[in-house]
Write a protein that holds these residues in place. Structure first.
Motif, PDB file in Angstrom:
ATOM      1  N   VAL A 110      43.953  51.347  44.971  1.00 12.72           N
ATOM      2  CA  VAL A 110      44.691  50.429  44.107  1.00 12.72           C
ATOM      3  C   VAL A 110      45.093  49.210  44.938  1.00 12.72           C
ATOM      4  O   VAL A 110      45.797  49.336  45.937  1.00 12.72           O
ATOM      5  CB  VAL A 110      45.939  51.098  43.494  1.00 12.72           C
ATOM      6  CG1 VAL A 110      46.696  50.117  42.610  1.00 12.72           C
ATOM      7  CG2 VAL A 110      45.545  52.348  42.705  1.00 12.72           C
ATOM      8  N   LEU A 111      44.623  48.053  44.489  1.00 15.60           N
ATOM      9  CA  LEU A 111      44.898  46.778  45.151  1.00 15.60           C
ATOM     10  C   LEU A 111      45.753  45.913  44.233  1.00 15.60           C
ATOM     11  O   LEU A 111      45.383  45.684  43.083  1.00 15.60           O
ATOM     12  CB  LEU A 111      43.589  46.053  45.450  1.00 15.60           C
ATOM     13  CG  LEU A 111      42.667  46.740  46.448  1.00 15.60           C
ATOM     14  CD1 LEU A 111      41.226  46.368  46.178  1.00 15.60           C
ATOM     15  CD2 LEU A 111      43.066  46.357  47.860  1.00 15.60           C
ATOM     16  N   ASP A 112      46.884  45.445  44.736  1.00 17.33           N
ATOM     17  CA  ASP A 112      47.757  44.560  43.978  1.00 17.33           C
ATOM     18  C   ASP A 112      47.683  43.160  44.569  1.00 17.33           C
ATOM     19  O   ASP A 112      47.599  42.988  45.797  1.00 17.33           O
ATOM     20  CB  ASP A 112      49.210  45.045  44.036  1.00 17.33           C
ATOM     21  CG  ASP A 112      49.452  46.282  43.190  1.00 17.33           C
ATOM     22  OD1 ASP A 112      48.550  46.691  42.424  1.00 17.33           O
ATOM     23  OD2 ASP A 112      50.548  46.856  43.302  1.00 17.33           O
ATOM     24  N   TRP A 113      47.737  42.145  43.713  1.00 22.54           N
ATOM     25  CA  TRP A 113      47.705  40.753  44.148  1.00 22.54           C
ATOM     26  C   TRP A 113      48.277  39.885  43.037  1.00 22.54           C
ATOM     27  O   TRP A 113      48.416  40.328  41.902  1.00 22.54           O
ATOM     28  CB  TRP A 113      46.288  40.331  44.539  1.00 22.54           C
ATOM     29  CG  TRP A 113      45.325  40.292  43.395  1.00 22.54           C
ATOM     30  CD1 TRP A 113      44.771  41.354  42.763  1.00 22.54           C
ATOM     31  CD2 TRP A 113      44.836  39.138  42.726  1.00 22.54           C
ATOM     32  NE1 TRP A 113      43.967  40.929  41.735  1.00 22.54           N
ATOM     33  CE2 TRP A 113      43.976  39.573  41.699  1.00 22.54           C
ATOM     34  CE3 TRP A 113      45.033  37.768  42.896  1.00 22.54           C
ATOM     35  CZ2 TRP A 113      43.324  38.692  40.848  1.00 22.54           C
ATOM     36  CZ3 TRP A 113      44.369  36.904  42.045  1.00 22.54           C
ATOM     37  CH2 TRP A 113      43.524  37.370  41.049  1.00 22.54           C
ATOM     38  N   HIS A 114      48.612  38.678  43.365  1.00 25.05           N
ATOM     39  CA  HIS A 114      49.125  37.724  42.381  1.00 25.05           C
ATOM     40  C   HIS A 114      48.094  36.635  42.162  1.00 25.05           C
ATOM     41  O   HIS A 114      47.546  36.093  43.117  1.00 25.05           O
ATOM     42  CB  HIS A 114      50.443  37.088  42.862  1.00 25.05           C
ATOM     43  CG  HIS A 114      51.586  38.031  42.833  1.00 25.05           C
ATOM     44  ND1 HIS A 114      52.360  38.219  41.725  1.00 25.05           N
ATOM     45  CD2 HIS A 114      52.069  38.865  43.778  1.00 25.05           C
ATOM     46  CE1 HIS A 114      53.288  39.118  41.983  1.00 25.05           C
ATOM     47  NE2 HIS A 114      53.135  39.534  43.227  1.00 25.05           N
ATOM     48  N   GLY A 115      47.843  36.323  40.891  1.00 22.57           N
ATOM     49  CA  GLY A 115      46.892  35.264  40.590  1.00 22.57           C
ATOM     50  C   GLY A 115      46.919  34.909  39.119  1.00 22.57           C
ATOM     51  O   GLY A 115      47.312  35.721  38.279  1.00 22.57           O
ATOM     52  N   THR A 116      46.494  33.704  38.826  1.00 25.06           N
ATOM     53  CA  THR A 116      46.479  33.249  37.435  1.00 25.06           C
ATOM     54  C   THR A 116      45.260  33.770  36.679  1.00 25.06           C
ATOM     55  O   THR A 116      45.239  33.753  35.462  1.00 25.06           O
ATOM     56  CB  THR A 116      46.496  31.711  37.372  1.00 25.06           C
ATOM     57  OG1 THR A 116      45.404  31.214  38.145  1.00 25.06           O
ATOM     58  CG2 THR A 116      47.812  31.163  37.916  1.00 25.06           C
ATOM     59  N   GLY A 117      44.270  34.225  37.397  1.00 29.17           N
ATOM     60  CA  GLY A 117      43.069  34.783  36.775  1.00 29.17           C
ATOM     61  C   GLY A 117      42.221  35.448  37.832  1.00 29.17           C
ATOM     62  O   GLY A 117      42.409  35.250  39.034  1.00 29.17           O
ATOM     63  N   TRP A 118      41.265  36.245  37.401  1.00 26.67           N
ATOM     64  CA  TRP A 118      40.430  37.016  38.318  1.00 26.67           C
ATOM     65  C   TRP A 118      39.536  36.133  39.176  1.00 26.67           C
ATOM     66  O   TRP A 118      39.104  36.552  40.245  1.00 26.67           O
ATOM     67  CB  TRP A 118      39.632  38.061  37.537  1.00 26.67           C
ATOM     68  CG  TRP A 118      40.546  39.116  37.007  1.00 26.67           C
ATOM     69  CD1 TRP A 118      41.096  39.170  35.759  1.00 26.67           C
ATOM     70  CD2 TRP A 118      41.079  40.215  37.727  1.00 26.67           C
ATOM     71  NE1 TRP A 118      41.941  40.251  35.668  1.00 26.67           N
ATOM     72  CE2 TRP A 118      41.944  40.910  36.858  1.00 26.67           C
ATOM     73  CE3 TRP A 118      40.924  40.687  39.027  1.00 26.67           C
ATOM     74  CZ2 TRP A 118      42.636  42.058  37.243  1.00 26.67           C
ATOM     75  CZ3 TRP A 118      41.600  41.832  39.418  1.00 26.67           C
ATOM     76  CH2 TRP A 118      42.450  42.500  38.530  1.00 26.67           C
ATOM     77  N   THR A 119      39.289  34.919  38.727  1.00 25.72           N
ATOM     78  CA  THR A 119      38.466  34.014  39.530  1.00 25.72           C
ATOM     79  C   THR A 119      39.143  33.660  40.851  1.00 25.72           C
ATOM     80  O   THR A 119      38.484  33.259  41.802  1.00 25.72           O
ATOM     81  CB  THR A 119      38.154  32.715  38.756  1.00 25.72           C
ATOM     82  OG1 THR A 119      39.386  32.102  38.358  1.00 25.72           O
ATOM     83  CG2 THR A 119      37.293  32.992  37.540  1.00 25.72           C
ATOM     84  N   ALA A 120      40.457  33.832  40.930  1.00 23.89           N
ATOM     85  CA  ALA A 120      41.217  33.482  42.129  1.00 23.89           C
ATOM     86  C   ALA A 120      41.252  34.604  43.174  1.00 23.89           C
ATOM     87  O   ALA A 120      41.733  34.387  44.285  1.00 23.89           O
ATOM     88  CB  ALA A 120      42.650  33.100  41.746  1.00 23.89           C
ATOM     89  N   LEU A 121      40.741  35.781  42.833  1.00 27.36           N
ATOM     90  CA  LEU A 121      40.770  36.896  43.787  1.00 27.36           C
ATOM     91  C   LEU A 121      39.888  36.562  44.983  1.00 27.36           C
ATOM     92  O   LEU A 121      38.706  36.261  44.836  1.00 27.36           O
ATOM     93  CB  LEU A 121      40.289  38.186  43.113  1.00 27.36           C
ATOM     94  CG  LEU A 121      40.294  39.439  43.979  1.00 27.36           C
ATOM     95  CD1 LEU A 121      41.691  39.735  44.515  1.00 27.36           C
ATOM     96  CD2 LEU A 121      39.770  40.631  43.172  1.00 27.36           C
ATOM     97  N   ALA A 122      40.477  36.599  46.174  1.00 31.59           N
ATOM     98  CA  ALA A 122      39.763  36.206  47.385  1.00 31.59           C
ATOM     99  C   ALA A 122      39.975  37.243  48.491  1.00 31.59           C
ATOM    100  O   ALA A 122      40.952  37.998  48.466  1.00 31.59           O
ATOM    101  CB  ALA A 122      40.268  34.836  47.857  1.00 31.59           C
ATOM    102  N   GLY A 142      49.302  34.748  46.646  1.00 32.61           N
ATOM    103  CA  GLY A 142      48.906  34.000  45.463  1.00 32.61           C
ATOM    104  C   GLY A 142      50.092  33.737  44.562  1.00 32.61           C
ATOM    105  O   GLY A 142      51.170  34.280  44.744  1.00 32.61           O
ATOM    106  N   THR A 143      49.881  32.872  43.589  1.00 31.18           N
ATOM    107  CA  THR A 143      50.896  32.628  42.587  1.00 31.18           C
ATOM    108  C   THR A 143      50.366  33.152  41.266  1.00 31.18           C
ATOM    109  O   THR A 143      49.169  33.304  41.072  1.00 31.18           O
ATOM    110  CB  THR A 143      51.205  31.127  42.467  1.00 31.18           C
ATOM    111  OG1 THR A 143      49.996  30.444  42.124  1.00 31.18           O
ATOM    112  CG2 THR A 143      51.751  30.581  43.774  1.00 31.18           C
ATOM    113  N   GLY A 144      51.261  33.422  40.375  1.00 27.58           N
ATOM    114  CA  GLY A 144      50.868  33.947  39.083  1.00 27.58           C
ATOM    115  C   GLY A 144      51.320  35.380  38.936  1.00 27.58           C
ATOM    116  O   GLY A 144      51.969  35.944  39.813  1.00 27.58           O
ATOM    117  N   PRO A 145      50.949  35.997  37.823  1.00 25.17           N
ATOM    118  CA  PRO A 145      51.407  37.357  37.543  1.00 25.17           C
ATOM    119  C   PRO A 145      50.782  38.384  38.489  1.00 25.17           C
ATOM    120  O   PRO A 145      49.729  38.146  39.079  1.00 25.17           O
ATOM    121  CB  PRO A 145      50.947  37.593  36.105  1.00 25.17           C
ATOM    122  CG  PRO A 145      49.817  36.647  35.900  1.00 25.17           C
ATOM    123  CD  PRO A 145      50.103  35.460  36.764  1.00 25.17           C
TER     124      PRO A 145
END
Length: 180
Positions: A151-163, A6-9
């Protein structure tokens, strides 16, 4: 392998299964309290989260007594606990319901704590993790016991993007408190 980066923080989803519960006769499931071991393990989970620098910006917690008490005892180990939202949908939830609740978190939340129940939490972790460090995925597949923390780490602009498949399982621990 992680399905797509993903992109984002960097965002972190911390999944905490409630501590060991008691089974008192005549008490409905939603109202079951923590067992003596659960009363010891919940604060240990709070200390483990603090030691791992995994303190959340927001907690989402099942309304079941055992989950609420786990949250109270774990967060009491921190200087200033974050806000908590109790959500009935987290009680006995399956993956689609859990994802719906998580995706409703505000976009400014970078670290989100989810306190709930199995088998939903274990299935959620396995659904979201595209990969894991140091055998963490195999350990989750083997057993996701009470007081377990994933603990799960991922990159995204918001939680709606978690897939599904987009997160990295960076840690899996099972803190235990000491008797006496």
């Amino acid at each position: 392998m992680i399905a797509r980066a993903g992109t984002g923080p960097l965002r972190r989803l911390v999944v905490l299964r409630h501590a060991k519960s008691a089974w008192p006769e005549g008490v409905e499931d939603h109202r079951r309290p923590l067992a003596p071991r659960g009363l010891r393990d919940a604060p240990a989970a709070g200390r483990a989260l603090a030691d791992a620098d995994c303190l959340p910006d927001l907690a989402l917690c099942s309304t079941a007594v055992r989950a609420r008490r786990t949250w109270e005892l774990a967060s009491a180990e921190w200087g200033t606990p974050p806000p908590v939202r109790y959500d009935r949908r987290l009680y006995a939830a399956e993956v689609p319901d859990l994802l719906e609740v998580v995706r409703g978190a505000p976009p400014e939340v970078e670290t989100l704590l989810l306190v709930g129940h199995n088998p939903g939490l274990e299935e959620l972790v396995l659904e979201l993790a595209g990969d894991g460090l140091d055998g963490t995925l195999d350990r989750v597949r083997t057993k996701f016991p009470t007081s377990a923390i994933a603990v799960l780490d991922w990159h995204g602009t918001g939680w709606t993007a978690l897939a599904p498949g987009t997160a990295l399982l960076t840690s899996f621990t099972v803190p235990r408190g000491r008797k006496g």
